[in-house]
Design an enzyme around this catalytic site. Structure first.
Site, mmCIF file in Angstrom:
data_model
loop_
_atom_site.group_PDB
_atom_site.id
_atom_site.type_symbol
_atom_site.label_atom_id
_atom_site.label_comp_id
_atom_site.label_asym_id
_atom_site.label_seq_id
_atom_site.Cartn_x
_atom_site.Cartn_y
_atom_site.Cartn_z
ATOM 1 N N ASP A 198 -8.479 -9.110 3.952
ATOM 2 C CA ASP A 198 -8.220 -8.051 4.925
ATOM 3 C C ASP A 198 -9.256 -7.972 6.039
ATOM 4 O O ASP A 198 -10.177 -7.167 5.959
ATOM 5 C CB ASP A 198 -8.175 -6.694 4.180
ATOM 6 C CG ASP A 198 -7.487 -5.621 4.986
ATOM 7 O OD1 ASP A 198 -6.944 -5.951 6.048
ATOM 8 O OD2 ASP A 198 -7.480 -4.461 4.541
ATOM 9 N N GLU A 249 0.823 -1.215 0.000
ATOM 10 C CA GLU A 249 0.000 0.000 0.000
ATOM 11 C C GLU A 249 0.856 1.263 0.000
ATOM 12 O O GLU A 249 0.627 2.194 0.772
ATOM 13 C CB GLU A 249 -0.954 -0.004 1.200
ATOM 14 C CG GLU A 249 -1.905 -1.197 1.168
ATOM 15 C CD GLU A 249 -2.969 -1.181 2.259
ATOM 16 O OE1 GLU A 249 -2.679 -0.695 3.353
ATOM 17 O OE2 GLU A 249 -4.079 -1.671 1.984
ATOM 18 N N GLU A 278 -12.282 -2.371 11.961
ATOM 19 C CA GLU A 278 -12.260 -1.603 10.719
ATOM 20 C C GLU A 278 -13.394 -1.978 9.772
ATOM 21 O O GLU A 278 -14.032 -1.105 9.182
ATOM 22 C CB GLU A 278 -10.907 -1.824 10.030
ATOM 23 C CG GLU A 278 -10.823 -1.201 8.657
ATOM 24 C CD GLU A 278 -9.485 -1.461 7.965
ATOM 25 O OE1 GLU A 278 -8.602 -2.094 8.566
ATOM 26 O OE2 GLU A 278 -9.340 -1.006 6.818
HETATM 27 O O1 GCW Z 1 -6.796 -3.048 6.395
HETATM 28 C C1 GCW Z 1 -5.941 -2.211 5.706
HETATM 29 C C2 GCW Z 1 -6.268 -0.884 6.265
HETATM 30 C C3 GCW Z 1 -5.098 0.036 6.391
HETATM 31 C C4 GCW Z 1 -3.965 -0.712 7.042
HETATM 32 C C5 GCW Z 1 -3.611 -1.901 6.206
HETATM 33 C C6 GCW Z 1 -2.509 -2.750 6.810
HETATM 34 C C7 GCW Z 1 -2.335 0.207 8.529
HETATM 35 O O2 GCW Z 1 -7.291 -0.305 5.507
HETATM 36 O O3 GCW Z 1 -5.509 1.132 7.159
HETATM 37 O O4 GCW Z 1 -2.846 0.120 7.250
HETATM 38 O O5 GCW Z 1 -4.712 -2.745 6.074
HETATM 39 O O6 GCW Z 1 -2.839 -3.697 7.497
HETATM 40 O O7 GCW Z 1 -1.359 -2.449 6.610
#
Ligand code: GCW
Length: 717
Positions: free
Chosen positions: A382, A308, A410
């Site tokens: 995720d 990311e 989240e």
């Molecule tokens: O779940 C996603 C999230 C990000 C997060 C990323 C990760 C900290 O949207 O906010 O970043 O995973 O786990 O690195």
């Protein structure tokens, strides 16, 4: 002059406040007064005098905790009664126990590890004793908390013989806390780390945080966000980190930091962060040395690299092994470790996102240094309400793998939705990878027993903030607690955890425990039902991930769009990950892949994760997929309605403050469950073209309305 009835009035105001106001700050360390007189008497008689052995900050913490716990649970009688008894409660580590006492313990020390404890009732020289011991003072402290838990849950303390050790070495919280005190994906206020006022101002909350963690056996904390800021590694900030480490140390908690891979450029003045560059290698060596000079027991680094947009070794055409081993070399002389995250997916990789971590990491099995552990999320996408276990588990027999669970919600309705996560954790831990035949569970990979791995770990992304009750919603404290208990013993059941947490936090009254425990145990499935039933996933609105957004399709990276995941069209819905589709199932052992590939054997809870099926596909209950899905959404809503009913009956068993906190949040959850149901069904109905079954309530608004909702200030984003 005050009259007698004025006094009574004054007294009752104070008393009522005492009983009825509870902000939840004390967590599961409530130590409520034990109402049964006979039980109190039994405890008082059995415990006797407190006899600490050895002198250390840790033993002193144990003594203070016992005094606090007994004083609060047994009342003032504790202080008076134990003067005249011959019984003792002896606690101290092996090296500090008297010979007489040691003999009583026989070979028990052979059965525990460095952090384990023994609690044993013994009688000698005409006296009764309870001994709490371990090989280290921290082991003793864990024993103390365990002993207190026996009282908190009203269990017998006669004839005790408890021998226990944590099954996993690294039991850590990951804080996604930024230096400006915002918390990425945090829904309980701002960060508890007051960086600006550290190191001089030591908020008492730091100590309470350490106590809470030690009481459930957590032994590490990563203070800052994996989307890291290199400034944490500057001397100005390391001094602050040192102050926190000093507070946590006697509680057995090590401090870790996230390492931004490009730190040598950003704060080191170098032109590159190439892990094979001599100056870069040296920079990390010196930086690590500097950290250990301040914090001799520093735990090590957690790294999110090439994920990311975070920098990493691939920016220099190097790989994960080059990056992780370079840092591991710097940490090795001091005993530190690298937790290298496997949460990677690339905009340049057109393959199914669910396959990418496995593809990138599994070929490197056996190439990482001994002090590297790969941190893998529970599922391949995720932190969804439900994910099949990550195919990397069991697939790297020569590489330590660390579990990463998300405690913060989240994708699960933020701290507004009451969901008991140990149900989700348990499901993943019990999943069978079949890598070495039946019984090769994920838990056995994580605790090292499957392949004899020595370095083992588990991480939970914290749900803590500076809200007075820590987690925003009093019920969600159970997820912090439950994560800790499973980190200690990944084979504990969610039910046991709910039971002990409720008793410690609220009450031992069965009229309360029974229905609320059931409510907690059912809560995870309720959320799955009203958000993502039958294997749907990642259909939350994008960016903040709050509420439904299955229609989102306009983001630059395909895998950021919910339409990528559900693939609804006029023919059906779901992501084909079988050999006719992305073939992600091939990353599992054949026994598992076969179950997932075949429509006859796939568990329906994972159906749309692995298959694209027609709207009129027949479910096991004989209903069409469309009807079955609609009914699942309705079931989720109904489940929340029944949670509300259950909770409302508990008014007499819970203090007003926590009762209302939970009640109001459940009502929001109910509204949002309906929002999820209506928005998703209206959207998917465009493709199915089928009417809603009778038992599903009519949508409250139009699809246009739901699509128009915007949340520019949703928290945690
Ligand atoms: O779940 C996603 C999230 C990000 C997060 C990323 C990760 C900290 O949207 O906010 O970043 O995973 O786990 O690195």
């Amino acid at each position: 002059m005050l009259k007698k009835n004025h006094f009574i009035l004054l007294f009752s105001i104070v008393f009522c406040n005492y009983i009825f106001a509870n902000d939840g700050y004390k967590l599961w360390l409530e130590y409520s007064y034990i109402k049964s007189e006979s039980l109190r008497k039994d405890y008082l008689k059995t415990i006797g005098k407190l006899v600490p052995s050895g002198h250390s900050e840790t033993i002193n913490i144990g003594l203070e905790e016992l005094k606090r716990g007994f004083g609060s649970m047994l009342g003032s009688e504790f202080l008076s009664s134990n003067k005249n008894t011959k019984n003792t409660l002896v606690f101290g580590s092996k090296a500090n126990l008297d010979k007489d006492v040691l003999i009583q313990l026989g070979n028990a020390f052979n059965e525990i590890n460095e952090e384990g404890f023994i609690i044993k009732s013994v009688a000698f020289k005409g006296k009764n004793h309870i001994i709490i011991t371990g090989k280290t003072d921290v082991g003793v402290l864990y024993g103390v908390y365990n002993f207190l838990r026996l009282l908190q849950t009203n269990q017998s303390i006669e004839k005790l013989h408890i021998i226990d050790s944590p099954k996993i070495n690294l039991r850590v919280l990951n804080h996604w806390d930024n230096l400006d005190r915002t918390v990425e994906r945090g829904y309980a206020g701002f960060s508890i780390w007051d960086w600006h006022r550290l190191p001089d101002y030591l908020d008492p909350r730091y100590t309470d945080y350490a106590r809470a963690n030690a009481s459930i056996g957590l032994n590490g904390t990563v203070l800052n966000n994996v989307n890291a800021n290199a400034i944490i590694l500057t001397p100005q900030y390391l001094e602050k980190v040192e102050a926190l480490a000093n507070i946590f140390r006697p509680y057995g908690i090590k401090v870790y930091l996230t390492a931004r891979f490009s730190a040598p450029i950003e704060i080191g003045g170098l032109e590159t962060a190439d892990p094979l560059d001599y100056n870069v290698i040296n920079w990390w060596k010196e930086k690590t040395k500097e950290i250990y000079q301040r914090i001799p027991d520093f735990g090590g680094f957690l790294v999110k690299a090439n994920s990311e947009g975070q920098p990493g070794p691939q920016n220099y055409d190097r790989n994960h092994v080059d990056g992780a081993n370079m840092l591991a070399n710097a940490l090795e002389p001091f005993g530190g470790i690298v937790m290298w995250r496997a949460f990677v997916y690339s905009e340049h990789d057109a393959s199914d996102r669910a396959k990418q971590a496995y593809t990138e990491f599994v070929p490197y099995d056996g190439q990482f240094k001994d002090n590297v552990i790969i941190q893998v999320k529970n599922g391949a996408i995720d932190f969804q309400p439900r994910e099949p276990f990550h195919p990397m588990f069991g697939a790297m027999p020569k590489t330590p793998l660390m579990m990463e669970f998300q405690i913060t919600q989240e994708y699960l309705g933020f701290s507004t939705h009451s969901i008991f996560l140990p149900k989700l954790y348990e499901e993943t831990l019990h999943a069978d990878t079949y890598r070495k035949g039946k019984g090769s569970t994920v838990a056995k990979d994580i605790d090292g027993s499957l392949d004899g791995k020595r370095l083992t770990g588990i991480a939970g992304v914290s749900n803590i903030g500076n809200d007075i009750n820590w987690t925003g919603n009093s019920l969600l404290q159970a997820n912090w607690y439950g994560f800790g208990r499973l980190a200690w013993n990944p084979y504990l059941s969610a039910e046991t955890i709910a039971d002990e947490w409720l008793k410690q936090t609220f009450s031992n009254n069965e009229t309360f425990i029974k229905p609320i425990k059931q409510m907690m145990l059912d809560s995870r499935e309720a959320v799955v039902n009203y958000m993502t039933p039958l294997g749907l996933h990642h259909i939350m609105d994008t960016g903040h991930h709050y509420g439904p957004g299955p229609w989102v399709s306009n983001l630059s990276r395909p895998e950021w769009n919910p339409v990528y995941y559900h693939k609804a069209d006029s023919l059906g819905i779901g992501f084909d990950r079988t050999p006719t589709g992305s073939n992600a199932t091939a990353q599992y052992a054949p026994e598992v892949a076969n179950v997932f590939n075949d429509l006859k054997s796939i568990p329906e809870q994972d159906l749309l994760w692995f298959h694209h099926v027609p709207w009129d596909y027949k479910l096991k209950n004989g209903k069409t997929l469309w009807n079955g899905m609609a009914l699942k959404y309705q079931e989720g809503v109904d489940q929340v309605a029944s949670m509300i009913k259950t909770w409302d009956k508990m008014e007499n068993y819970v203090d007003v403050e926590r009762f209302n906190n939970i009640k109001m949040l459940l009502n929001i959850q109910y509204k949002e469950a309906k929002w999820w149901r209506d928005a998703c069904l209206l959207y998917f109905q465009q493709f199915s073209g089928m009417p809603l079954p009778e038992d599903v309530e009519k949508p409250t608004q139009t699809l246009d309305y739901f699509q128009s909702l915007k949340f520019p200030f949703a928290p945690g984003n």
